[in-house]
Design a protein around this motif. Structure first.
Motif, short mmCIF file in Angstrom:
data_model
loop_
_atom_site.label_atom_id
_atom_site.label_comp_id
_atom_site.label_asym_id
_atom_site.label_seq_id
_atom_site.Cartn_x
_atom_site.Cartn_y
_atom_site.Cartn_z
N ARG A 116 0.87 -1.17 0.00
CA ARG A 116 0.00 0.00 0.00
C ARG A 116 0.90 1.21 0.00
O ARG A 116 1.79 1.33 0.85
CB ARG A 116 -0.90 -0.02 1.22
CG ARG A 116 -1.84 -1.23 1.18
CD ARG A 116 -2.79 -1.23 2.33
NE ARG A 116 -3.82 -0.21 2.12
CZ ARG A 116 -4.85 -0.06 2.96
NH1 ARG A 116 -4.96 -0.83 4.02
NH2 ARG A 116 -5.74 0.88 2.74
N ASN A 117 0.69 2.10 -0.95
CA ASN A 117 1.54 3.26 -1.10
C ASN A 117 0.74 4.53 -0.89
O ASN A 117 -0.34 4.69 -1.43
CB ASN A 117 2.15 3.29 -2.50
CG ASN A 117 2.95 2.03 -2.80
OD1 ASN A 117 3.36 1.33 -1.90
ND2 ASN A 117 3.15 1.77 -4.07
N LEU A 118 1.32 5.44 -0.11
CA LEU A 118 0.68 6.72 0.17
C LEU A 118 1.49 7.83 -0.48
O LEU A 118 2.71 7.91 -0.30
CB LEU A 118 0.60 6.97 1.67
CG LEU A 118 -0.23 6.00 2.48
CD1 LEU A 118 -0.16 6.36 3.96
CD2 LEU A 118 -1.67 5.99 2.01
N GLY A 170 8.16 18.65 -2.68
CA GLY A 170 7.98 17.93 -1.42
C GLY A 170 7.05 16.74 -1.55
O GLY A 170 6.38 16.38 -0.59
N LEU A 171 7.01 16.13 -2.72
CA LEU A 171 6.15 14.95 -2.92
C LEU A 171 6.95 13.68 -2.67
O LEU A 171 8.00 13.47 -3.27
CB LEU A 171 5.59 14.92 -4.34
CG LEU A 171 4.54 15.96 -4.67
CD1 LEU A 171 4.14 15.86 -6.14
CD2 LEU A 171 3.31 15.80 -3.80
N ILE A 172 6.44 12.87 -1.76
CA ILE A 172 7.06 11.58 -1.47
C ILE A 172 5.99 10.49 -1.53
O ILE A 172 4.80 10.77 -1.42
CB ILE A 172 7.74 11.56 -0.09
CG1 ILE A 172 6.73 11.78 1.05
CG2 ILE A 172 8.88 12.57 -0.03
CD1 ILE A 172 7.28 11.56 2.44
N GLU A 173 6.45 9.27 -1.74
CA GLU A 173 5.60 8.10 -1.61
C GLU A 173 6.14 7.28 -0.47
O GLU A 173 7.35 7.13 -0.33
CB GLU A 173 5.65 7.24 -2.88
CG GLU A 173 4.59 7.54 -3.87
CD GLU A 173 4.57 6.53 -5.01
OE1 GLU A 173 4.56 5.31 -4.75
OE2 GLU A 173 4.59 6.99 -6.16
N ILE A 174 5.25 6.79 0.36
CA ILE A 174 5.64 5.86 1.41
C ILE A 174 5.10 4.50 1.00
O ILE A 174 3.88 4.33 0.90
CB ILE A 174 5.10 6.30 2.78
CG1 ILE A 174 5.58 7.72 3.11
CG2 ILE A 174 5.56 5.30 3.85
CD1 ILE A 174 5.03 8.28 4.39
N TRP A 175 6.01 3.59 0.71
CA TRP A 175 5.64 2.23 0.32
C TRP A 175 5.53 1.42 1.60
O TRP A 175 6.51 1.21 2.30
CB TRP A 175 6.70 1.61 -0.57
CG TRP A 175 6.92 2.32 -1.87
CD1 TRP A 175 6.20 3.36 -2.39
CD2 TRP A 175 7.95 2.06 -2.81
NE1 TRP A 175 6.71 3.74 -3.59
CE2 TRP A 175 7.80 2.96 -3.88
CE3 TRP A 175 9.00 1.15 -2.86
CZ2 TRP A 175 8.64 2.97 -4.98
CZ3 TRP A 175 9.84 1.17 -3.95
CH2 TRP A 175 9.65 2.06 -5.00
N ILE A 176 4.33 0.99 1.90
CA ILE A 176 4.05 0.36 3.19
C ILE A 176 3.84 -1.14 3.02
O ILE A 176 3.11 -1.59 2.15
CB ILE A 176 2.79 1.00 3.83
CG1 ILE A 176 3.01 2.51 3.99
CG2 ILE A 176 2.47 0.34 5.15
CD1 ILE A 176 1.78 3.27 4.38
N LYS A 218 -3.20 10.95 -1.06
CA LYS A 218 -4.06 9.82 -1.45
C LYS A 218 -3.25 8.54 -1.44
O LYS A 218 -2.03 8.55 -1.38
CB LYS A 218 -4.65 10.04 -2.84
CG LYS A 218 -3.62 10.06 -3.96
CD LYS A 218 -4.28 10.23 -5.32
CE LYS A 218 -3.23 10.25 -6.42
NZ LYS A 218 -3.84 10.32 -7.74
N GLU A 219 -3.96 7.44 -1.49
CA GLU A 219 -3.32 6.14 -1.66
C GLU A 219 -3.15 5.92 -3.16
O GLU A 219 -4.07 6.17 -3.93
CB GLU A 219 -4.15 5.03 -1.03
CG GLU A 219 -3.43 3.70 -1.04
CD GLU A 219 -4.06 2.65 -0.15
OE1 GLU A 219 -3.72 1.48 -0.33
OE2 GLU A 219 -4.89 3.00 0.71
N VAL A 220 -1.96 5.49 -3.54
CA VAL A 220 -1.67 5.25 -4.96
C VAL A 220 -1.34 3.78 -5.14
O VAL A 220 -1.03 3.07 -4.19
CB VAL A 220 -0.51 6.14 -5.47
CG1 VAL A 220 -0.92 7.59 -5.46
CG2 VAL A 220 0.74 5.95 -4.65
N GLY A 221 -1.40 3.34 -6.37
CA GLY A 221 -1.11 1.93 -6.66
C GLY A 221 0.35 1.58 -6.43
O GLY A 221 1.19 2.45 -6.23
N ASP A 222 0.63 0.31 -6.46
CA ASP A 222 2.00 -0.13 -6.26
C ASP A 222 2.67 -0.51 -7.58
O ASP A 222 3.60 -1.29 -7.62
CB ASP A 222 2.09 -1.27 -5.25
CG ASP A 222 1.43 -2.54 -5.73
OD1 ASP A 222 0.76 -2.50 -6.78
OD2 ASP A 222 1.59 -3.57 -5.07
#
Length: 84
Positions: A8-10, A43-49, A75-79
């Motif tokens: 799940r990526n945010l 300042g855009l990051i993705e957190i891959w959870i 938002k939540e984005v696809g992986d």
């Protein structure tokens, strides 16, 4: 065969000065997730959870808000990041 559980990526917006700090915190707790910088100027990051640690990651994000200027989950984005 066990079904593959996707991550799940945010997508988040943070103060660019805080990217390294946020990344360091998630590196320390590497079993929870990984930070990928999408756009350092904006300042855009993705957190891959990791799916099993999703709730812990949300708690970590809430906790980090006390130490950084801005941490907004957009938002939540696809992986499927490799398709970008």
């Amino acid at each position: 065969m066990k079904e593959l559980i996707k991550g799940r990526n945010l997508l988040c917006r943070v103060d660019p000065k805080d990217i390294a700090f946020i990344n360091a915190i998630f590196e320390w707790y590497h079993e929870i997730g990984t930070v990928r910088t999408r756009d350092p100027k904006e300042g855009l990051i993705e957190i891959w959870i990791v799916p099993d640690f999703y709730q812990e990651a949300l708690k970590a994000i809430d906790y980090l808000r006390g130490f950084v200027k801005k941490l907004e989950v957009i938002k939540e984005v696809g992986d499927d990041w490799w398709r970008e």
